[in-house]
Motif scaffolding. Structure first.
Motif, PDB file in Angstrom:
ATOM      1  N   TYR A  87       0.744  -1.245   0.120  1.00 45.56           N
ATOM      2  CA  TYR A  87       0.133  -0.021   0.028  1.00 45.56           C
ATOM      3  C   TYR A  87       0.798   1.361  -0.031  1.00 45.56           C
ATOM      4  N   ALA A  88       1.940   1.264   0.906  1.00 44.86           N
ATOM      5  CA  ALA A  88       2.794   2.430   1.023  1.00 44.86           C
ATOM      6  C   ALA A  88       3.475   2.642  -0.360  1.00 44.86           C
ATOM      7  N   LEU A  89       3.939   1.369  -0.919  1.00 42.54           N
ATOM      8  CA  LEU A  89       4.807   1.721  -2.260  1.00 42.54           C
ATOM      9  C   LEU A  89       3.830   2.196  -3.242  1.00 42.54           C
ATOM     10  N   ARG A  90       2.545   1.760  -3.419  1.00 41.07           N
ATOM     11  CA  ARG A  90       1.610   2.093  -4.264  1.00 41.07           C
ATOM     12  C   ARG A  90       1.471   3.877  -4.285  1.00 41.07           C
ATOM     13  N   HIS A  91       1.303   4.229  -2.863  1.00 42.77           N
ATOM     14  CA  HIS A  91       0.853   5.537  -2.573  1.00 42.77           C
ATOM     15  C   HIS A  91       2.055   6.806  -2.281  1.00 42.77           C
ATOM     16  N   VAL A  92       3.156   6.106  -2.040  1.00 41.47           N
ATOM     17  CA  VAL A  92       4.219   7.255  -1.716  1.00 41.47           C
ATOM     18  C   VAL A  92       4.764   7.906  -3.154  1.00 41.47           C
ATOM     19  N   LYS A  93       4.936   9.364  -3.013  1.00 37.99           N
ATOM     20  CA  LYS A  93       5.376   9.993  -4.291  1.00 37.99           C
ATOM     21  C   LYS A  93       6.833  10.036  -4.219  1.00 37.99           C
ATOM     22  N   VAL A  94       7.617   9.499  -5.139  1.00 35.87           N
ATOM     23  CA  VAL A  94       8.860   9.406  -5.392  1.00 35.87           C
ATOM     24  C   VAL A  94       9.261   9.152  -6.582  1.00 35.87           C
ATOM     25  N   ASN A  95      10.464  10.049  -6.958  1.00 36.79           N
ATOM     26  CA  ASN A  95      11.038   9.854  -8.302  1.00 36.79           C
ATOM     27  C   ASN A  95      12.273   8.803  -8.108  1.00 36.79           C
ATOM     28  N   TYR A  96      12.490   7.811  -8.275  1.00 35.70           N
ATOM     29  CA  TYR A  96      13.498   6.971  -8.123  1.00 35.70           C
ATOM     30  C   TYR A  96      14.734   7.140  -9.007  1.00 35.70           C
ATOM     31  N   ASN A  97      14.661   7.747  -9.890  1.00 37.05           N
ATOM     32  CA  ASN A  97      15.625   8.331 -10.821  1.00 37.05           C
ATOM     33  C   ASN A  97      16.411   9.371  -9.819  1.00 37.05           C
ATOM     34  N   LYS A  98      15.622  10.188  -9.048  1.00 36.04           N
ATOM     35  CA  LYS A  98      16.453  11.175  -8.482  1.00 36.04           C
ATOM     36  C   LYS A  98      17.173  10.760  -7.250  1.00 36.04           C
ATOM     37  N   GLU A  99      16.403   9.590  -6.707  1.00 33.69           N
ATOM     38  CA  GLU A  99      16.946   9.023  -5.557  1.00 33.69           C
ATOM     39  C   GLU A  99      18.066   8.411  -5.986  1.00 33.69           C
ATOM     40  N   ALA A 100      18.282   7.739  -6.946  1.00 33.13           N
ATOM     41  CA  ALA A 100      19.597   6.945  -7.691  1.00 33.13           C
ATOM     42  C   ALA A 100      20.479   7.946  -7.703  1.00 33.13           C
ATOM     43  N   LEU A 101      20.364   9.193  -8.444  1.00 33.75           N
ATOM     44  CA  LEU A 101      21.346  10.191  -8.510  1.00 33.75           C
ATOM     45  C   LEU A 101      21.888  10.919  -7.310  1.00 33.75           C
ATOM     46  N   ALA A 102      20.816  10.973  -6.336  1.00 34.08           N
ATOM     47  CA  ALA A 102      21.466  11.373  -5.030  1.00 34.08           C
ATOM     48  C   ALA A 102      22.123  10.356  -4.205  1.00 34.08           C
ATOM     49  N   ALA A 103      22.028   8.937  -4.504  1.00 35.16           N
ATOM     50  CA  ALA A 103      22.969   7.892  -3.919  1.00 35.16           C
ATOM     51  C   ALA A 103      24.142   8.028  -4.815  1.00 35.16           C
ATOM     52  N   ALA A 104      24.141   8.143  -6.008  1.00 33.03           N
ATOM     53  CA  ALA A 104      25.206   7.916  -6.771  1.00 33.03           C
ATOM     54  C   ALA A 104      26.384   9.118  -6.505  1.00 33.03           C
ATOM     55  N   LYS A 105      25.781  10.418  -6.240  1.00 38.04           N
ATOM     56  CA  LYS A 105      26.567  11.483  -5.807  1.00 38.04           C
ATOM     57  C   LYS A 105      27.239  11.252  -4.589  1.00 38.04           C
ATOM     58  N   SER A 106      26.385  10.484  -3.407  1.00 30.42           N
ATOM     59  CA  SER A 106      27.142  10.385  -2.400  1.00 30.42           C
ATOM     60  C   SER A 106      28.242   9.279  -2.134  1.00 30.42           C
ATOM     61  N   TYR A 107      27.902   8.153  -2.918  1.00 30.72           N
ATOM     62  CA  TYR A 107      28.919   7.300  -3.079  1.00 30.72           C
ATOM     63  C   TYR A 107      30.271   7.794  -4.054  1.00 30.72           C
ATOM     64  N   ASP A 108      29.817   8.652  -4.982  1.00 32.85           N
ATOM     65  CA  ASP A 108      31.004   9.248  -5.656  1.00 32.85           C
ATOM     66  C   ASP A 108      31.757  10.329  -4.811  1.00 32.85           C
ATOM     67  N   ARG A 109      31.142  10.882  -3.857  1.00 34.09           N
ATOM     68  CA  ARG A 109      31.607  11.769  -3.055  1.00 34.09           C
ATOM     69  C   ARG A 109      32.646  11.398  -1.987  1.00 34.09           C
ATOM     70  N   LEU A 110      31.915   9.992  -1.514  1.00 34.34           N
ATOM     71  CA  LEU A 110      32.631   9.294  -0.252  1.00 34.34           C
ATOM     72  C   LEU A 110      33.797   8.352  -0.802  1.00 34.34           C
ATOM     73  N   PHE A 111      33.544   7.581  -2.061  1.00 34.01           N
ATOM     74  CA  PHE A 111      34.476   6.640  -2.294  1.00 34.01           C
ATOM     75  C   PHE A 111      35.014   6.715  -3.684  1.00 34.01           C
ATOM     76  N   HIS A 112      34.665   7.913  -4.252  1.00 37.08           N
ATOM     77  CA  HIS A 112      35.193   8.114  -5.578  1.00 37.08           C
ATOM     78  C   HIS A 112      35.329   6.661  -6.551  1.00 37.08           C
ATOM     79  N   MET A 113      34.410   6.199  -6.750  1.00 37.74           N
ATOM     80  CA  MET A 113      34.028   5.091  -7.538  1.00 37.74           C
ATOM     81  C   MET A 113      34.014   5.202  -9.080  1.00 37.74           C
ATOM     82  N   SER A 114      34.572   4.235  -9.765  1.00 42.42           N
ATOM     83  CA  SER A 114      34.457   4.309 -11.195  1.00 42.42           C
ATOM     84  C   SER A 114      33.027   4.184 -11.465  1.00 42.42           C
ATOM     85  N   ASP A 115      32.615   4.316 -12.715  1.00 44.95           N
ATOM     86  CA  ASP A 115      31.009   4.085 -13.204  1.00 44.95           C
ATOM     87  C   ASP A 115      30.722   2.638 -12.883  1.00 44.95           C
ATOM     88  N   ALA A 116      31.794   1.635 -13.392  1.00 41.80           N
ATOM     89  CA  ALA A 116      31.270   0.453 -13.449  1.00 41.80           C
ATOM     90  C   ALA A 116      31.201  -0.067 -11.829  1.00 41.80           C
TER      91      ALA A 116
END
Length: 142
Positions: A87-116
């Motif tokens: 129910y919650a997953l059906r009704h929560v308003k979230v842009n998962y692309n933006k969530e993934a981008l925010a996560a990627a920025k955090s990982y990149d800032r903290l760990f300097h990962m390659s794209d792979a």
């Protein structure tokens, strides 16, 4: 019963989480029987509680749909039922692309990962659990 009502009013809490909170030595310290009574008899809309919890997780975490589901149902998370989590997953308003981008920025800032490495972290079932398209979106928009 008053403390059960208070927890439901203040927290986005599942029935199981309410029981744990009432029974815990760090919470209400009620007997198992009293905690069970409180959790079983408090008037609560458990779907609404699950949605509130989902909104909180989205506000605080850079989270995938799978990660949000896991957090909602986990014994170490919110302990909502599968039905309430859906129910919650059906009704929560979230842009998962933006969530993934925010996560990627955090990982990149903290760990300097390659794209792979970043892709693996974003898509791994032991990592962020984003879909391939969400991970690709994030990497393309870093």
């Amino acid at each position: 019963m008053a403390q059960a009502k208070s927890y439901v009013r203040v927290l986005d809490i599942s029935k199981a989480g309410l029981y744990d909170q009432l029974h815990s030595r760090y919470g209400g310290r009620f007997s198992a029987k009293a905690a069970r009574y409180g959790a079983n008899h408090v008037k609560a809309n458990w779907n609404r509680e699950a949605l509130g919890a989902a909104k909180s997780y989205v506000r605080v975490l850079d989270i995938s749909k799978a990660g949000l589901h896991d957090q909602l149902v986990s014994k170490h998370g919110s302990q909502f039922t599968e039905k309430q989590a859906k129910y919650a997953l059906r009704h929560v308003k979230v842009n998962y692309n933006k969530e993934a981008l925010a996560a990627a920025k955090s990982y990149d800032r903290l760990f300097h990962m390659s794209d792979a490495e970043l892709y693996d972290q974003l898509t791994s079932k032991y990592g962020a659990q984003f879909t391939a398209s969400q991970a690709n979106y994030a990497i393309d928009h870093l």
